[in-house]
Motif scaffolding. Structure first.
Motif, PDB file in Angstrom:
ATOM      1  N   MET A  54       0.830  -1.210   0.000  1.00 50.52           N
ATOM      2  CA  MET A  54       0.000   0.000   0.000  1.00 50.52           C
ATOM      3  C   MET A  54       0.872   1.271   0.000  1.00 50.52           C
ATOM      4  SD  MET A  54      -3.172  -1.063   0.013  1.00 50.52           S
ATOM      5  CE  MET A  54      -2.520  -2.343  -1.057  1.00 50.52           C
ATOM      6  N   ALA A  55       1.902   1.264   0.817  1.00 48.56           N
ATOM      7  CA  ALA A  55       2.770   2.449   0.913  1.00 48.56           C
ATOM      8  C   ALA A  55       3.524   2.697  -0.383  1.00 48.56           C
ATOM      9  CB  ALA A  55       3.747   2.278   2.074  1.00 48.56           C
ATOM     10  N   TRP A  56       4.087   1.658  -0.964  1.00 49.12           N
ATOM     11  CA  TRP A  56       4.883   1.833  -2.188  1.00 49.12           C
ATOM     12  C   TRP A  56       4.024   2.334  -3.352  1.00 49.12           C
ATOM     13  CZ3 TRP A  56       7.434  -3.690  -1.754  1.00 49.12           C
ATOM     14  CH2 TRP A  56       8.196  -3.730  -0.584  1.00 49.12           C
ATOM     15  N   LEU A  57       2.866   1.740  -3.515  1.00 48.68           N
ATOM     16  CA  LEU A  57       1.984   2.148  -4.617  1.00 48.68           C
ATOM     17  C   LEU A  57       1.518   3.591  -4.449  1.00 48.68           C
ATOM     18  CD1 LEU A  57      -0.251  -1.040  -5.033  1.00 48.68           C
ATOM     19  CD2 LEU A  57       1.477  -0.211  -6.632  1.00 48.68           C
ATOM     20  N   SER A  58       1.094   3.948  -3.235  1.00 46.36           N
ATOM     21  CA  SER A  58       0.545   5.288  -3.012  1.00 46.36           C
ATOM     22  C   SER A  58       1.614   6.369  -3.091  1.00 46.36           C
ATOM     23  CB  SER A  58      -0.177   5.355  -1.664  1.00 46.36           C
ATOM     24  OG  SER A  58       0.691   5.006  -0.603  1.00 46.36           O
ATOM     25  N   LEU A  59       2.812   6.077  -2.597  1.00 49.92           N
ATOM     26  CA  LEU A  59       3.902   7.057  -2.687  1.00 49.92           C
ATOM     27  C   LEU A  59       4.278   7.327  -4.141  1.00 49.92           C
ATOM     28  CD1 LEU A  59       6.219   5.930   0.255  1.00 49.92           C
ATOM     29  CD2 LEU A  59       5.232   8.216  -0.040  1.00 49.92           C
ATOM     30  N   ALA A  60       4.363   6.277  -4.936  1.00 50.31           N
ATOM     31  CA  ALA A  60       4.689   6.445  -6.357  1.00 50.31           C
ATOM     32  C   ALA A  60       3.620   7.279  -7.058  1.00 50.31           C
ATOM     33  CB  ALA A  60       4.819   5.079  -7.024  1.00 50.31           C
ATOM     34  N   PHE A  61       2.360   7.001  -6.762  1.00 49.69           N
ATOM     35  CA  PHE A  61       1.257   7.741  -7.372  1.00 49.69           C
ATOM     36  C   PHE A  61       1.273   9.204  -6.946  1.00 49.69           C
ATOM     37  CE2 PHE A  61      -3.329   9.025  -7.021  1.00 49.69           C
ATOM     38  CZ  PHE A  61      -3.559   9.140  -8.376  1.00 49.69           C
ATOM     39  N   ALA A  62       1.477   9.465  -5.649  1.00 48.13           N
ATOM     40  CA  ALA A  62       1.478  10.838  -5.144  1.00 48.13           C
ATOM     41  C   ALA A  62       2.602  11.667  -5.760  1.00 48.13           C
ATOM     42  CB  ALA A  62       1.589  10.835  -3.621  1.00 48.13           C
ATOM     43  N   LEU A  63       3.782  11.084  -5.864  1.00 45.14           N
ATOM     44  CA  LEU A  63       4.907  11.804  -6.463  1.00 45.14           C
ATOM     45  C   LEU A  63       4.635  12.135  -7.928  1.00 45.14           C
ATOM     46  CD1 LEU A  63       7.914   9.839  -4.898  1.00 45.14           C
ATOM     47  CD2 LEU A  63       7.429  12.284  -4.604  1.00 45.14           C
ATOM     48  N   PHE A  64       4.115  11.167  -8.657  1.00 46.80           N
ATOM     49  CA  PHE A  64       3.835  11.394 -10.075  1.00 46.80           C
ATOM     50  C   PHE A  64       2.814  12.515 -10.268  1.00 46.80           C
ATOM     51  CE2 PHE A  64       0.926  10.566 -13.625  1.00 46.80           C
ATOM     52  CZ  PHE A  64       1.807  10.707 -14.699  1.00 46.80           C
ATOM     53  N   VAL A  65       1.706  12.453  -9.546  1.00 45.34           N
ATOM     54  CA  VAL A  65       0.635  13.442  -9.719  1.00 45.34           C
ATOM     55  C   VAL A  65       1.080  14.823  -9.275  1.00 45.34           C
ATOM     56  CG1 VAL A  65      -1.690  14.105  -8.976  1.00 45.34           C
ATOM     57  CG2 VAL A  65      -1.208  11.728  -9.560  1.00 45.34           C
ATOM     58  N   THR A  66       1.896  14.896  -8.218  1.00 49.49           N
ATOM     59  CA  THR A  66       2.374  16.200  -7.734  1.00 49.49           C
ATOM     60  C   THR A  66       3.099  16.971  -8.835  1.00 49.49           C
ATOM     61  OG1 THR A  66       2.591  15.402  -5.458  1.00 49.49           O
ATOM     62  CG2 THR A  66       3.877  17.350  -6.066  1.00 49.49           C
ATOM     63  N   PHE A  67       3.976  16.298  -9.553  1.00 48.27           N
ATOM     64  CA  PHE A  67       4.743  16.965 -10.607  1.00 48.27           C
ATOM     65  C   PHE A  67       3.952  17.087 -11.918  1.00 48.27           C
ATOM     66  CE2 PHE A  67       8.128  15.334  -7.812  1.00 48.27           C
ATOM     67  CZ  PHE A  67       8.827  16.513  -7.590  1.00 48.27           C
ATOM     68  N   ALA A  68       3.017  16.177 -12.131  1.00 50.86           N
ATOM     69  CA  ALA A  68       2.283  16.166 -13.399  1.00 50.86           C
ATOM     70  C   ALA A  68       1.005  17.000 -13.367  1.00 50.86           C
ATOM     71  CB  ALA A  68       1.924  14.723 -13.781  1.00 50.86           C
ATOM     72  N   ALA A  69       0.565  17.460 -12.189  1.00 56.07           N
ATOM     73  CA  ALA A  69      -0.734  18.136 -12.051  1.00 56.07           C
ATOM     74  C   ALA A  69      -0.964  19.265 -13.063  1.00 56.07           C
ATOM     75  CB  ALA A  69      -0.903  18.647 -10.627  1.00 56.07           C
ATOM     76  N   PRO A  70      -0.013  20.214 -13.237  1.00 53.08           N
ATOM     77  CA  PRO A  70      -0.256  21.300 -14.200  1.00 53.08           C
ATOM     78  C   PRO A  70      -0.442  20.788 -15.632  1.00 53.08           C
ATOM     79  CG  PRO A  70       1.589  21.824 -12.759  1.00 53.08           C
ATOM     80  CD  PRO A  70       1.277  20.378 -12.556  1.00 53.08           C
ATOM     81  N   TYR A  71       0.308  19.750 -15.990  1.00 56.67           N
ATOM     82  CA  TYR A  71       0.242  19.212 -17.349  1.00 56.67           C
ATOM     83  C   TYR A  71      -1.044  18.400 -17.566  1.00 56.67           C
ATOM     84  CZ  TYR A  71       5.139  20.488 -16.907  1.00 56.67           C
ATOM     85  OH  TYR A  71       6.306  21.184 -16.676  1.00 56.67           O
ATOM     86  N   ILE A  72      -1.501  17.739 -16.491  1.00 59.17           N
ATOM     87  CA  ILE A  72      -2.761  16.993 -16.583  1.00 59.17           C
ATOM     88  C   ILE A  72      -3.907  17.942 -16.913  1.00 59.17           C
ATOM     89  CG2 ILE A  72      -4.463  15.674 -15.255  1.00 59.17           C
ATOM     90  CD1 ILE A  72      -2.092  14.453 -13.705  1.00 59.17           C
ATOM     91  N   TYR A  73      -3.948  19.060 -16.211  1.00 64.36           N
ATOM     92  CA  TYR A  73      -5.010  20.041 -16.473  1.00 64.36           C
ATOM     93  C   TYR A  73      -4.835  20.716 -17.830  1.00 64.36           C
ATOM     94  CZ  TYR A  73      -7.450  19.835 -12.026  1.00 64.36           C
ATOM     95  OH  TYR A  73      -8.222  19.425 -10.969  1.00 64.36           O
ATOM     96  N   LYS A  74      -3.610  20.985 -18.194  1.00 69.51           N
ATOM     97  CA  LYS A  74      -3.357  21.635 -19.488  1.00 69.51           C
ATOM     98  C   LYS A  74      -3.842  20.771 -20.644  1.00 69.51           C
ATOM     99  CE  LYS A  74       0.321  23.811 -22.212  1.00 69.51           C
ATOM    100  NZ  LYS A  74       1.775  24.146 -22.266  1.00 69.51           N
ATOM    101  N   LEU A  75      -3.672  19.445 -20.505  1.00 73.34           N
ATOM    102  CA  LEU A  75      -4.059  18.525 -21.566  1.00 73.34           C
ATOM    103  C   LEU A  75      -5.551  18.225 -21.578  1.00 73.34           C
ATOM    104  CD1 LEU A  75      -1.124  15.937 -21.430  1.00 73.34           C
ATOM    105  CD2 LEU A  75      -1.625  17.524 -23.290  1.00 73.34           C
ATOM    106  N   PHE A  76      -6.133  18.030 -20.386  1.00 71.77           N
ATOM    107  CA  PHE A  76      -7.490  17.501 -20.319  1.00 71.77           C
ATOM    108  C   PHE A  76      -8.544  18.471 -19.791  1.00 71.77           C
ATOM    109  CE2 PHE A  76      -4.634  13.784 -19.674  1.00 71.77           C
ATOM    110  CZ  PHE A  76      -4.903  13.148 -20.877  1.00 71.77           C
ATOM    111  N   ASN A  77      -8.176  19.308 -18.836  1.00 70.09           N
ATOM    112  CA  ASN A  77      -9.145  20.210 -18.216  1.00 70.09           C
ATOM    113  C   ASN A  77      -8.641  21.648 -18.178  1.00 70.09           C
ATOM    114  OD1 ASN A  77      -9.849  17.430 -16.855  1.00 70.09           O
ATOM    115  ND2 ASN A  77     -11.635  18.726 -16.545  1.00 70.09           N
TER     116      ASN A  77
END
Length: 441
Positions: free
Chosen positions: A308-331
């Motif tokens: 649980m810890a490994w999966l969630s940490l990897a996901f949190a790190l990815f989304v933290t840095f990708a958040a602006p680009y996610i919105y730029k592309l989709f929303n």
């Protein structure tokens, strides 16, 4: 298919449940991909204000969904696992209890609405969505397939149901439908899943009309589940109250702000199905280990926390840095919610660990602690929202939610009988067990 041998992991147990977990994950991932794509399309079509109305109405009725569920799901699995010959009595009793609770929720929602209505949201929208609790009572069939470790049937229902649901919403967008039709479509989603479960249950040669009600069993289920009913209410409060409080506290701009924040929450919680899918599938193995081998039981719990810890940490790190680009592309219309997403996603770590430790509490009969810790999390969330929203808007809401998740999950450190589990989760969170596995190979 077998997992490769990994030191520290119980190869036999993981191989036994790998296929079931994989199928359940496949179904959830397929459903997620469909739902995320369509939710982005719906949000972009409705724009911030109408999306705020829709998501706030869903959040409002979601607060009552836990009452309709009665916290029975894991106890149904446990009963079916222990007494498979009583299948029809267990499912029939649980179904009637859930259906009755769902029916009671309809006037309960009306009463709550008359006491404190939400601004900008007509009651007829709330009324339509309030029937979801009644229609979800057939989800007891989901628990049956979990107990049989046959998640492929759950996968089939979820993927087909979500595909039809997505197609419905896409058609509504194509025909420029009004908001009310999207409200009906969300109720339709619940009905569709129930019909799907009914179909696969009968296709397996079972008959829902053989179900029967057992009064003694009903009393037993309610006796054990009532703390989880209250806990479920508290979970609903601290998972959804932030959106409602943001809408109400921010005044004139609250509805649009809540609509944007809802997109951040949706993206942040995208993988919250993962711990549920994994833990649901492995729960029978955990129960078996508790019965047969205490040492193996603790090892499986530690492995579960690590995962649980490994999966969630990897996901949190990815989304933290990708958040602006996610919105730029989709929303792009909601790009101002990107910082809230980058903060909110860190709450997923504590959600993952909380789901895993929740199974320990159920297995050990500590369901009252589930109520206490979720209640504590709800109180923390409400208090922090009252303090932070007026000053920081949706950023304050995201901060309040992450802190509330942390407080709820790790409250078990304060109780002697569960403190060891808290330490085990901390070891996973700070990657101590990861380094031990690496250097002790």
């Amino acid at each position: 298919m077998k997992l490769p041998a990994i030191k520290g992991f119980d190869e036999e147990a993981f191989n036994k449940y790998l296929k079931n977990t994989g199928l359940l994950m496949l179904g959830r991932i397929g459903s997620l991909a469909i739902k995320m794509a369509v939710s982005i399309m719906v949000a972009n079509y409705l724009l911030a204000y109408n999306n705020g109305i829709l998501t706030s109405a869903i959040a409002y009725t979601y607060l009552f969904a836990s009452i309709a569920g009665l916290g029975l799901d894991q106890f149904i699995v446990k009963e079916l696992h222990q007494f498979p010959g009583n299948r029809d009595s267990i499912l029939g009793t649980a179904f009637l209890l859930k259906a009755t609770a769902g029916l009671i929720c309809i006037p309960a929602i009306f009463l709550a609405w008359t006491i404190r209505p939400l601004s900008d949201i007509p009651y007829h929208i709330i009324l339509i969505l309030s029937f979801a609790g009644l229609f979800q009572s057939l989800t007891v069939i989901d628990s049956y397939f979990q107990s049989e470790v046959q998640s492929k049937y759950i996968m089939q229902v979820q993927i087909v149901g979500n595909f039809i649901s997505a197609l419905t919403k896409v058609m509504l967008i194509m025909f420029s439908a009004k908001l009310i039709y999207f409200v009906y479509s969300f109720l339709f989603d619940t009905v569709l899943l129930s019909v799907g479960y009914f179909y696969v249950y009968h296709r397996k040669g079972r008959n829902i009309f053989n179900w029967n009600f057992n009064k003694e069993l009903a009393i037993k289920l309610l006796h054990f589940s009532w703390p989880l009913i209250i806990s479920g209410i508290m979970v609903s409060v601290y998972m959804k109250i932030d959106q409602l409080m943001l809408k109400e506290i921010m005044g004139q701009n609250g509805t649009a702000e809540a609509g944007a924040y809802a997109t951040a929450v949706s993206l942040s919680e995208a993988l919250n199905f993962v711990p549920v899918a994994i833990v649901t599938s492995l729960f029978p193995a955990i129960l078996n280990a508790r019965r047969d081998n205490p040492e193996r039981y603790q090892k499986r719990l530690q492995n579960l926390y690590d995962l649980m810890a490994w999966l969630s940490l990897a996901f949190a790190l990815f989304v933290t840095f990708a958040a602006p680009y996610i919105y730029k592309l989709f929303n792009p219309e909601f790009a101002f919610a990107a910082p809230a997403l980058a903060l909110h996603v860190w709450g997923s770590i504590f959600v993952f660990l909380g789901v895993a430790s929740g199974q320990y509490l159920i297995a050990e009969g500590f369901s009252r602690l589930t109520f206490i810790r979720t209640g504590f999390g709800a109180v923390v969330n409400i208090v922090l929202n009252l303090i932070l929203i007026p000053k920081m808007g949706m950023i304050g809401t995201a901060i309040a939610t992450v802190i509330a998740y942390f407080c709820s999950t790790f409250l078990i450190l304060l109780f002697k009988k569960t403190r060891k589990q808290g330490y085990m989760m901390l070891k996973s969170l700070f990657l101590i067990t990861a380094f031990q596995k690496i250097f002790n190979r």
